[in-house]
Write an enzyme that holds these catalytic residues in place. Structure first.
Site, PDB file in Angstrom:
ATOM      1  CE1 TYR A   1      -4.055   2.127   0.782  1.00 28.08           C
ATOM      2  CE2 TYR A   1      -2.356   3.499   1.787  1.00 28.08           C
ATOM      3  CZ  TYR A   1      -3.635   3.348   1.292  1.00 28.08           C
ATOM      4  OH  TYR A   1      -4.488   4.417   1.311  1.00 28.08           O
TER       5      TYR A   1
ATOM      6  CG  LEU B   1     -27.930  20.257 -27.436  1.00 29.25           C
ATOM      7  CD1 LEU B   1     -27.289  18.880 -27.359  1.00 29.25           C
ATOM      8  CD2 LEU B   1     -27.060  21.208 -28.233  1.00 29.25           C
TER       9      LEU B   1
ATOM     10  CE  LYS C   1     -30.257  16.107 -24.279  1.00 28.14           C
ATOM     11  NZ  LYS C   1     -30.856  16.119 -22.929  1.00 28.14           N
TER      12      LYS C   1
ATOM     13  NE  ARG D   1     -29.032  24.551 -20.040  1.00 29.18           N
ATOM     14  CZ  ARG D   1     -30.141  25.258 -20.259  1.00 29.18           C
ATOM     15  NH1 ARG D   1     -30.946  25.555 -19.247  1.00 29.18           N
ATOM     16  NH2 ARG D   1     -30.452  25.678 -21.477  1.00 29.18           N
TER      17      ARG D   1
ATOM     18  CD  GLU E   1     -26.011  16.589 -17.527  1.00 28.03           C
ATOM     19  OE1 GLU E   1     -27.247  16.518 -17.398  1.00 28.03           O
ATOM     20  OE2 GLU E   1     -25.435  17.549 -18.107  1.00 28.03           O
TER      21      GLU E   1
ATOM     22  CE  LYS F   1     -34.672  14.214 -25.180  1.00 30.63           C
ATOM     23  NZ  LYS F   1     -34.450  13.985 -23.752  1.00 30.63           N
TER      24      LYS F   1
ATOM     25  CB  CYS G   1     -55.505  -4.525   7.363  1.00 28.66           C
ATOM     26  SG  CYS G   1     -55.226  -2.764   7.076  1.00 28.66           S
TER      27      CYS G   1
ATOM     28  CB  CYS H   1     -51.580  -3.590   7.515  1.00 31.42           C
ATOM     29  SG  CYS H   1     -51.915  -4.110   5.824  1.00 31.42           S
TER      30      CYS H   1
END
Length: 648
Positions: free
Chosen positions: A34, A80, A103, A124, A158, A294, A386, A408
């Site tokens: 390590y 866009l 996207k 944004r 993003e 899309k 119930c 219940c």
């Protein structure tokens, strides 16, 4: 492998080793290995000038703000233009080369670096004015805090949260606080005033645009991408395409959707040529150099057969639409989650309505539209299990239906299943169907009844699906479960918002003393690191309920809590953080030293920071990376003998 990639590889290896050692109590490498890798990372960071936020050499201090500062973007951020037609992508490219990329469905961030350091991160916002979230961006898992570039560098990326982290975070939130999807969670996280919250939620920032690099010009966007990658930035996955092969590239992305770690809502196509892109300018709404694609959702018409309202362990009643089977994206679909009451109302659903369904992002079945809009499928006035009158609960993003009856049957079965689950009592063979049968027969009403099932041997062995052997195996599994660690027992109780990690924190705070935990007070709990008001409220509410205490006391009569965790020890290390390195001589292993610290209120971490109280290392004079860092931060280095003297 270049130096930047080696830095990323070292960070991943070292963080994985720390997680294995400190969280999973196992070693995947020696201290020597390590330290050698750590020293190599320090050397490379110094040589390249690149320091990533996730690096174990870093300790980003948390910041709490009163409000987020508004910032005006230097250039307006436009949306866009969009298409769902693959031929439109080929027409857009013409004879030009383009870059096709994901996207990502998150929160767009503008990052600014000056003199090699991250100085500003802005959301944004509305495209003209965003919010300054620099304090949170410095906790993002994968962005560099320092880079080997002294000019002004501006990027767009993003902010996203992985599906697995989204699910884990949502599990620990109250029902009314849960987020609908990773994007909403990320948006709420990135805009937190306390950066500690953001740091705990594993936010990543995937870069998708190089806006400007002072003094540098690139002929193609791919050149700019390599420039950024060499400085440690993670750029969105892309493919170089032409009109001839763009359709093939779209299909290749489509194949990857189900395995993608982040949510996406399509693809982006942009020209590779930088000057050509800039020469095109913009319309009033869109830049002309890029186009969003899309997914053309495959819609199918069908008829709604019924809405099933399922009652969960928490009492929330979740609606599920059942419709005539249809083929979507190569599979047969006949159900879709409606998430909550608001969606049922907004779609004006009713049995017999003609609806269109699709797979969101080609994965999750959803109702797109109700063509009939009869609106006859109102919420049930009573819980179908119930018969208790239902209540409408306000959620973060709408309304939900709830059964307020804690007795219940549906809630009981779900709660008992949770009680028997792996991280709780881990009773093999006690699955949902078995539990339902035992509840229906009256063998189990509340969780302590599980430990009295042996008295029903005659009845159980005569039941369908059971026999002498299965009964014997069940009794053995129940007997085996009676010895349990306190955190697992607390988790088994099903306290709202208290997962296993929070159960551990609760036990540590009260020295593994169940009697102290029963008397926990809200004001004391809410100040506990990792809790806050929601979790503190859940815990105090649970233990202030006399029925809960009666059941718990009955349970304690059947089980044995692991002995070493029942000893109440003075909390002499409360608020102190330790790091342990090197060989130990008096203890079996470092894990035993860690337990000594934690049972006395302290915490053990994997790396040195300004918050570390002590470094435990029997070789005080060594030149290990941990020793060097401790000395640079004036943190005391103590031997095992020194530590034992502290205990005494």
């Amino acid at each position: 492998m270049n130096k930047t990639d080696r830095i990323k590889e070292l960070i991943e290896i070292l963080n994985r080793a720390s997680y294995a050692y400190y969280t999973q109590s196992r070693e995947i490498m020696s201290d020597r290995e390590y330290d050698a890798l750590y020293d190599e990372l320090v050397s490379l960071e110094k040589e390249t000038g690149i320091v990533l936020a996730a690096s174990p050499t870093q300790n980003v201090g948390y910041t709490v703000l009163d409000s987020l500062k508004k910032v005006t973007h230097e250039s307006r951020m436009l949306s866009l233009d969009k298409t769902k037609q693959i031929p439109a992508l080929a027409a857009f490219l013409g004879d030009k080369e383009g870059l096709l990329s994901w996207k990502l469905d998150g929160l767009t961030i503008v990052l600014t670096y000056e003199n090699g350091e991250l100085v500003r991160a802005v959301t944004r916002g509305n495209g003209t004015i965003g919010e300054d979230i620099t304090h949170n961006a410095k906790t993002f898992k994968n962005i560099p805090l320092k880079i080997d570039f002294k000019g002004t560098l501006v990027l767009r990326g993003e902010a996203v949260i992985k599906f697995k982290d989204f699910e884990s975070i949502n599990e620990n939130l109250a029902p009314e606080e849960k987020y609908k999807n990773p994007r909403n969670l990320c948006s709420g996280t990135v805009r937190q005033l306390n950066s500690k919250v953001c740091a705990e939620r594993n936010v990543n920032c995937i870069i998708f645009t190089l806006v400007s690099a002072q003094g540098r010009e690139f002929e193609n966007k791919t050149d700019g991408i390599e420039f950024l990658r060499n400085m440690g930035f993670e750029f969105v996955e892309y493919k170089r395409v032409t009109a001839a092969n763009v359709e093939k590239a779209v299909l290749e992305f489509e194949e990857k959707i189900k395995e993608a770690p982040f949510a996406s809502d399509g693809l982006v196509l942009t020209y590779n040529d930088v000057k050509y892109s800039e020469s095109l300018g913009t319309t009033a709404k869109f830049p002309k150099h890029s186009l969003a694609f899309k997914w053309a959702d495959e819609l199918a018409k069908t008829t709604l057969k019924e809405i099933i309202w399922n009652t969960s362990r928490t009492g929330l009643i979740n609606p599920i639409a059942v419709f005539e089977p249809v083929e979507l994206e190569g599979t047969t679909v006949e159900r879709a989650s409606l998430h909550n009451l608001s969606i049922v109302e907004n779609l004006c659903l009713g049995v017999g309505d003609e609806i269109t369904v699709y797979k969101a992002n080609m994965i999750i079945p959803q109702i797109a539209e109700n063509l009939t809009k009869s609106g006859t499928a109102g919420p049930p006035a009573k819980c179908h299990v119930c018969g208790f009158e239902t209540e409408v609960l306000a959620l973060r993003d709408g309304k939900a239906l709830k059964c307020p009856n804690p007795n219940c049957r549906a809630q009981i079965v779900e709660s008992l299943s949770h009680f028997c689950s792996r991280d709780a009592f881990n009773i093999e063979g006690m699955n949902d169907e078995t539990i339902k049968k035992f509840v229906d027969k009256g063998f189990i009403e509340v969780y302590p009844d599980i430990f009295t099932l042996a008295k029903y041997e005659t009845e159980i062995t005569s039941m369908e699906g059971f026999g002498e052997k299965s009964f014997s195996n069940m009794v053995k599994a129940i007997e085996k479960s009676k010895e349990i660690r306190l955190p697992n027992m607390i988790f088994a109780l099903g306290i709202e918002n208290v997962g296993l990690s929070n159960a551990r924190l609760l036990c540590q705070k009260y020295s593994y003393d169940i009697e102290k935990i029963k008397k926990a007070e809200f004001d004391d709990l809410k100040e506990t690191n990792g809790f806050g008001e929601v979790i503190a409220g859940s815990i105090t509410k649970y233990f202030q309920n006399t029925e809960n205490i009666t059941l718990l006391n009955r349970l304690l009569g059947y089980i044995t809590i692991t002995a070493e965790e029942t000893n109440a020890l003075p909390q002499i290390f409360e608020g102190l953080s330790f790091v342990i390195t090197g060989d130990v001589h008096h203890y079996k292993n470092r894990k035993e030293v860690q337990k000594e610290i934690e049972t006395r209120g302290g915490k053990v971490t994997g790396s040195i920071s300004s918050k570390t109280a002590y470094l435990i290392n029997n070789d005080i004079t060594s030149e290990s990376s941990k020793n060097k860092k401790a000395k640079s931060l004036n943190i005391p280095i103590i031997t095992e003998d020194d530590f034992i003297n502290m205990l005494n």
